[in-house]
Scaffold this motif. Structure first.
Motif, PDB file in Angstrom:
ATOM      1  N   ASN A 194       0.823  -1.201   0.000  1.00 38.41           N
ATOM      2  CA  ASN A 194       0.000   0.000   0.000  1.00 38.41           C
ATOM      3  C   ASN A 194       0.863   1.259   0.000  1.00 38.41           C
ATOM      4  N   THR A 250       1.262   5.320   1.172  1.00 38.24           N
ATOM      5  CA  THR A 250       0.856   6.311   2.181  1.00 38.24           C
ATOM      6  C   THR A 250       1.514   7.635   1.852  1.00 38.24           C
ATOM      7  N   TYR A 274      -3.826   7.382   3.818  1.00 40.09           N
ATOM      8  CA  TYR A 274      -3.673   6.052   3.231  1.00 40.09           C
ATOM      9  C   TYR A 274      -4.264   6.077   1.821  1.00 40.09           C
ATOM     10  N   GLY A 334      -4.069   3.528  -0.528  1.00 40.36           N
ATOM     11  CA  GLY A 334      -4.475   2.241  -1.091  1.00 40.36           C
ATOM     12  C   GLY A 334      -3.344   1.540  -1.811  1.00 40.36           C
ATOM     13  N   ALA A 335      -3.716   0.547  -2.614  1.00 35.90           N
ATOM     14  CA  ALA A 335      -2.728  -0.321  -3.253  1.00 35.90           C
ATOM     15  C   ALA A 335      -2.285   0.179  -4.615  1.00 35.90           C
TER      16      ALA A 335
END
Length: 636
Positions: free
Chosen positions: A370, A372, A383, A385-386
């Motif tokens: 992920n 950040t 955050y 995500g991927a």
């Protein structure tokens, strides 16, 4: 008994001589930095048993010791480190405060001059001299932004040299302390445990000087050596070995230097925030918590100034009858690739919303799964995500993965506003490029018989619509409905009419008010031949008072005033706390010197006391000699 008198008198004379020598040594070193007053320690010799009782045999000099209070000495070190920190921080802040608050060099007056000149164009939109005045004022504002950024950059460059100089001083003191540790250990072994007072004073003085550069903690060892620690417990001096600090390039921000720990040729990164106190701690704190945020804040104002003017100029029509272009260069965010990255990714960033910008820098990281984005001013983590598709936006900054892929642990430093004041520039010297007019005009057909009237209209917020200047007609089919032709995309069917309500098509908005009749027509078309139109100039001049910054809470000049106010407030705070700390330091030093310092009046009294003691012991010896002579005469 005579021999006892001789030996007792001699011991008294010797003790008085030691006392005189110690007193003279104190007087001679009364002004020596770091000197601790010494005093002689004497003990009575064991008495001799006689039939009449125990008879004394004189005095022995046990040692000469320092009048040393470890608690007060530690207190002085703590207060000195903080005083040095605050004094250095205050000096640096005052330099920056004088720069940004100076009305002759500040940015706010230059922006005011620009908007004043724009009001002049609004009054005479066809005047080329008035337009030239605007460009001259814009260039003056650009020069002011660049000059101030250069001064802040000069302060930053000078700070790098000061950090290097402070690190060199720390290493020099560490080497000297280590050498003295060896000398003190050798002296202790040769003198059967008697303390080498002057060597210990020299070492304490060096530790105090080191403490002015960086906060240290010390630990006295049983062999007489002193261990010195910095940061989170990193050993700087152990026994006769001195480690070192070293200036290295920051692995995150190549424009900055960090302090690393050097031991046996191995360089270890240090947590910079752990290097507290002293001048070195002040340099790092000033750079990271005051100087860089100030430069970012200046860049944010420059971005807001350039972006808002460009946006408004591009929403208007220039003197050549075409849509306006950008007047000022608006710098893109700076993105630095982590030096330890192993992936192939290239990351860029763009400004999506100037109003949402902060004065912080950001760290983009990938943990293998992920993404950040950390706001470094307060360590708030977003955050993402991927994946970075679609490109995420944080605090008005959009992050784009240009190509490649990030590997686990890779990072990028994103500085949205760092270079904005440096890179702002005037893009044209042509006064006709100033878009004072609106790009579209409204009109009512001459054959209209109703009482309805149409407003001048305005351009919607960017992005501009490609059909902005396309012709469009509104034909009323009844007093309450109208049909639209020329809208992109096309409008099918009659629309409801409400007097005064916004009507928006093709990227513009206008209002029709009053009572129309069926067959009345209103037109919107390209604004050709409108050199006297000042609608866009008025909007550009109004930018001065619009809350464009800090999430719509501040105008451009208010945002700059906040920068000036924050720097001034911090400078005032440091001035007060530094003065209070100096007072506390002086009080602690006075308490320490009352114990360890040399009092010349007291030493003068000691000179007389030891002189009298020597004379008295000599007189006793003279009497003993006379008695011995009398005994000898009895045998003749």
């Amino acid at each position: 008994m005579g021999s006892n008198i001789y030996s007792a008198s001699l011991s008294g004379m010797n003790a008085a001589q030691y006392g005189l020598a110690t007193t003279q040594h104190n007087i001679a070193n009364a002004s020596t930095p770091g000197y601790t007053r010494q005093q002689m320690v004497v003990t009575a010799r064991a008495s001799q048993a006689t039939g009449a009782g125990f008879v004394g045999q004189g005095v022995d000099v046990g040692s000469v010791v320092r009048t040393y209070d470890e608690f007060l000495t530690t207190q002085v070190r703590q207060e000195q480190s903080q005083a040095s920190y605050l004094s250095t921080y205050l000096s640096s802040m005052t330099q920056m405060d004088n720069l940004v608050a100076d009305p002759a060099t500040g940015v706010s007056p230059a922006m005011q001059d620009f908007f004043n000149a724009m009001n002049g164009v609004a009054n005479s939109p066809e005047s080329v001299p008035a337009r030239q005045t605007v460009l001259s004022a814009a260039q003056a504002a650009v020069n002011r932004f660049q000059a101030m950024d250069q001064r802040l950059s000069d302060i930053s460059n000078g700070l790098t040299g000061q950090i290097a100089g402070s690190v060199q001083m720390v290493n020099t003191y560490a080497n000297q302390i280590a050498a003295l540790n060896g000398n003190i250990k050798s002296a202790l072994s040769m003198s059967q445990g008697q303390q080498p007072n002057d060597l210990m004073d020299q070492r304490d003085y060096l530790v105090n000087q080191l403490n002015k550069e960086i906060k240290v903690s010390v630990q006295q060892q049983s062999d007489g050596s002193m261990s010195v620690f910095v940061g989170n417990g990193q050993a700087l001096v152990i026994d006769e070995k001195a480690m070192a600090l070293q200036v290295v390039q920051s692995p995150v921000d190549p424009s900055k230097v960090n302090i690393a720990y050097l031991n046996n040729g191995k360089i270890t990164s240090l947590q910079q925030s752990s290097l507290q106190g002293g001048s070195l701690g002040a340099y790092l704190t000033f750079r990271d918590q005051s100087l860089e945020p100030a430069r970012n804040a200046l860049g944010r104002v420059a971005l807001g100034f350039a972006a808002s003017i460009n946006q408004q100029n591009q929403s208007g029509q220039d003197l050549n009858g075409v849509l306006g272009s950008g007047l000022l260069n608006s710098a893109a965010p700076r993105v630095d690739t982590g030096v330890n990255n192993t992936g192939t990714a290239s990351v860029t960033a763009t400004i999506a919303d100037v109003s949402a910008l902060t004065t912080s820098d950001y760290q983009l990281r990938f943990d293998g799964a992920n993404y950040t984005m950390t706001r470094l001013s307060d360590n708030v983590v977003s955050y993402l995500g991927a994946t970075l598709v679609p490109a995420p936006t944080v605090d008005g900054v959009t992050v784009n993965l240009a190509f490649g892929a990030m590997a686990a642990g890779d990072g990028f430093l994103i500085r949205p506003t760092a270079n904005a004041a440096r890179d702002i520039a005037l893009l044209t010297t042509d006064p006709t490029k100033l878009a004072a007019a609106a790009p579209m005009r409204t009109s009512a057909a001459l054959a209209n018989i109703g009482s309805a009237k149409i407003s001048a209209g305005s351009v919607n917020a960017p992005p501009l619509d490609a059909a902005l200047q396309s012709p469009l007609s509104i034909t009323f089919t009844s007093p309450t409905t109208y049909a639209v032709s020329g809208a992109v995309p096309a409008v099918v069917g009659d629309q409801a009419y409400v007097s005064g309500q916004d009507i928006s098509y093709n990227g513009w908005t206008m209002q029709i008010s009053g009572t129309p009749v069926a067959g009345d027509v209103f037109n919107v078309a390209s604004n050709t031949g409108a050199s006297g139109d000042n609608r866009n100039a008025l909007l550009m001049a109004a930018l001065q008072n619009r809350n464009l910054m800090i999430n719509g809470t501040s105008s451009l000049q208010s945002a700059y005033s906040q920068l000036v106010g924050q720097i001034g407030s911090k400078s005032s705070e440091l001035a007060v706390t530094s003065m209070a700390q100096d007072t506390m330091l002086n009080q602690t030093i006075s308490a320490q010197q009352s114990v360890s310092g040399v009092n010349l009046d007291e030493e003068a009294a000691n000179l007389m006391r030891y002189q009298k003691a020597y004379q008295a012991a000599a007189k006793a010896m003279e009497i003993a000699n006379s008695m011995f002579d009398s005994l000898l005469s009895l045998g003749r």
